[in-house]
Design a protein around this motif. Structure first.
Motif, PDB file in Angstrom:
ATOM      1  N   PHE A  52      -0.845   1.299  -5.491  1.00  0.00           N
ATOM      2  CA  PHE A  52      -1.778   0.651  -4.567  1.00  0.00           C
ATOM      3  C   PHE A  52      -2.162   1.553  -3.390  1.00  0.00           C
ATOM      4  O   PHE A  52      -2.700   1.076  -2.390  1.00  0.00           O
TER       5      PHE A  52
ATOM      6  N   HIS B 211      -5.550   1.517  -1.418  1.00  0.00           N
ATOM      7  CA  HIS B 211      -5.993   0.299  -0.750  1.00  0.00           C
ATOM      8  C   HIS B 211      -5.516   0.234   0.701  1.00  0.00           C
ATOM      9  O   HIS B 211      -4.605   0.952   1.108  1.00  0.00           O
ATOM     10  N   SER B 212      -6.156  -0.653   1.433  1.00  0.00           N
ATOM     11  CA  SER B 212      -5.819  -0.877   2.834  1.00  0.00           C
ATOM     12  C   SER B 212      -6.091  -2.344   3.160  1.00  0.00           C
ATOM     13  O   SER B 212      -6.625  -3.089   2.329  1.00  0.00           O
TER      14      SER B 212
ATOM     15  N   GLN C 282       0.821  -1.217   0.000  1.00  0.00           N
ATOM     16  CA  GLN C 282       0.000   0.000   0.000  1.00  0.00           C
ATOM     17  C   GLN C 282       0.852   1.263   0.000  1.00  0.00           C
ATOM     18  O   GLN C 282       0.359   2.355  -0.312  1.00  0.00           O
TER      19      GLN C 282
END
Length: 610
Positions: free
Chosen positions: A26, A29-30, A21
């Motif tokens: 990315f 995102h998490s 992340q």
């Protein structure tokens, strides 16, 4: 499905997927979005795939003279998969993707493969589209790849031919320019193809409105003759139904005809076809010959196709892994609930005592532990390879180059090792069930039948062995093998400081030394016939060494995460690692003996002696 805890551990505790992340691609995102994707795919697999695994095995695809008929369950599962967005999960936002790490996409796809590999997860469609995103023109990406990623169209890979099998140099399908203006078509240089393709998975069906075939064919020389070998092979997009430059169907059929369906041992839910290109059944634009659009440069077809083939090989490895995992889970559940036999005490068995469950028998535990070590180890290997794909795409220049080379070396193992040893896991699952396992009342016989394909398609076991020993460990002066050895060494050095793992670290070092020595000895004469005569035993030993490394690294992660994990889970991972080192790794000596001595027993036996 008891898969999720294993996936969570491998993704979060071992591979540290959340660290991705921090990369720009990315950043949106998490851990929560990763979990949401896994939750969605697990639910779809549980509701739309698993209940119908037996249905698609018994209700094989049928051709009614006009179209291929599949069970309604297959249509429903495909629709749910498309709506999940997983076809384009790792693609850019601007083409409808989610920009998820490929590591997460691979993990999510494991649910579908475990629930019903026969229904499928559209591996070839995404691989087809990914190839076009790398090698296609902008128009080909827009018209073909985007429609595949959306699930509107499906994709195939057409390599093999009835007379050629895996020998691509013997491909006889021809492609000739379609008139003097063949270069002017907006979809790419336009050719007419004639020939036959065999073993084409999903080659015909009604799940999507169109099917995009990626076809290998040879362009004749100026004398109209096909160039021998692979030099003349080119790559073409051949749609089942003709389309315009806007991606709309024209209403015209291309000259691609279904010649028959293959009736298989397993994996029966997926159509497997013989296709005729240019037999004249259809007349696109007024004449025969299937219209195909050139991808990349003439004569460079194999270079382009290997992009899809390598992706498919990792997909095959994951499918084999999850079939093994399905059998393991089924046999574990059976062993926990099946009473049979009594414990052996100092005076022998006491018939007056109650029966015990078969999981309490040492030999049943051996079979279960073997399955666990094969399948969970293989899953870790596949996710590690997926992590290398992310590194190649988003890492620093050095990290990306190292990931590329490691993938080159590991791809034959990622395909072949699960296809052999997770098949063995399925065999053990049948054995745990006893006579019941050999009946169709239990699912383990189907898992074995489905898995038996994986040693064959996308490059047979023998081809993978020759690729590994004949190309991958030698390429770039052996730098890929050196990189792998360095990573193994780093794991060994960490494990050597841990009392529970120090002995394993020493055994792994000895195994790596044996593999390195055998590699050098195999090529000591410089003769491929000497070196490659025992390519499969070499690959088996190489694969076992890689899996021993994976298990040692996983064991280190299990001990690090011990404070937050259950004691039973940690004990299971450490037990599986111990099993692999005690029961499996010692096997490499016998395999490498014939490699190192360049034993020609098999190669030199006269034909009439067989």
């Amino acid at each position: 499905m008891a898969l999720r805890p294993t996936l969570d551990f491998l993704l979060y505790d071992w591979l540290d997927a959340p660290s991705l992340q921090q990369r720009e691609r990315f950043a949106d995102h998490s851990r929560e979005t990763f979990d949401a994707v896994l939750d969605t795919c697990e639910r779809i697999a549980r509701e739309k795939y698993a209940p119908f695994n037996r249905t698609v095995d018994t209700q094989e695809p049928q051709f009614d003279g006009e179209k291929v008929v599949l069970p309604q369950a297959t249509h429903d599962a495909h629709k749910a998969f498309v709506e999940s967005g997983m076809l384009s999960a790792a693609q850019d936002y601007d083409i409808g993707g989610m920009q998820l790490p490929y590591t997460l996409q691979a993990a999510a796809n494991s649910f579908f493969a475990m629930a019903s590999v026969s229904i499928g997860s559209n591996m070839l469609t995404s691989g087809n589209a990914n190839l076009l995103m790398v090698h296609g023109t902008e128009m080909q990406k827009d018209v073909f790849a985007r429609n595949e990623f959306s699930g509107r169209w499906a994709g195939t890979m057409c390599l093999s031919e009835p007379q050629a099998g895996s020998s691509l140099s013997d491909v006889a399908t021809r492609a000739v320019p379609d008139g003097p203006d063949f270069q002017s078509d907006p979809l790419g240089p336009r050719y007419r193809l004639t020939g036959n393709k065999m073993w084409i998975s999903s080659g015909d069906h009604e799940l999507t409105e169109n099917i995009v075939h990626i076809v290998l064919a040879k362009i004749p020389d100026e004398n109209g003759k096909l160039i021998p070998g692979t030099r003349g092979i080119s790559l073409f997009i051949v749609p089942k139904k003709m389309v315009d430059s806007k991606g709309q169907l024209t209403g015209e059929r291309n000259d691609v005809a279904l010649a028959g369906l293959n009736h298989k041992l397993g994996w029966r839910g997926t159509t497997n076809t013989l296709l005729n290109f240019g037999e004249g059944k259809y007349q696109p634009q007024g004449k025969g010959g299937a219209i195909g659009y050139l991808v990349g440069q003439p004569g460079k077809g194999l270079h382009c196709m290997f992009h899809m083939m390598n992706e498919a090989r990792i997909g095959v490895g994951l499918a084999a892994t999850m079939l093994g995992m399905a059998g393991y889970q089924a046999s574990l559940e059976y062993a926990k609930n099946r009473p049979q036999g009594r414990p052996v005490g100092p005076g022998g068995k006491d018939a007056a005592k109650a029966q015990i469950r078969i999981i309490e028998h040492a030999d049943v535990r051996r079979m279960l532990l073997a399955q666990k070590s094969y399948c969970e180890g293989a899953l870790a290997l596949e996710l590690y390879c997926a992590r290398l794909v992310d590194e190649q795409r988003t890492g620093t220049a050095q990290a990306a180059d190292e990931a590329r080379l490691l993938l080159e070396v590991l791809t034959p193992i990622a395909k072949s090792w699960p296809s052999e040893w997770c098949l063995e896991a399925n065999s053990l699952a049948i054995q745990v069930h006893g006579g019941y396992g050999y009946t169709r009342d239990f699912p383990v016989e189907q898992y074995w039948r489905d898995n038996r394909l994986n040693m064959i398609h996308e490059g047979t076991h023998g081809i993978q062995g020759m690729d590994l020993l004949g190309r991958k460990v030698l390429m770039e002066e052996g730098r890929g093998l050196q990189l792998l050895a360095a990573r193994i060494k780093a794991t060994r050095e960490r494990a050597a400081q841990v009392p529970e793992l120090a002995q394993h670290a020493q055994a792994l070092g000895q195994a790596l030394q044996q593999v390195t020595s055998a590699t050098q000895a195999a090529w000591a004469t410089g003769q491929p016939t000497d070196a490659l005569a025992n390519a499969v035993p070499y690959m088996q030993a190489f694969g076992h060494t890689v899996l021993a490394w994976i298990w040692l690294d996983v064991a280190l992660a299990a001990l690090r995460a011990d404070a937050t994990k259950s004691v039973a889970s940690t004990a299971g991972q450490l037990g599986a690692a111990r099993y692999f080192y005690h029961y499996e790794l010692p096997k490499i000596g016998a395999w490498l003996n014939v490699v190192e001595s360049r034993d020609l027993t098999c190669a030199s036996l006269p034909e009439d002696a067989f």
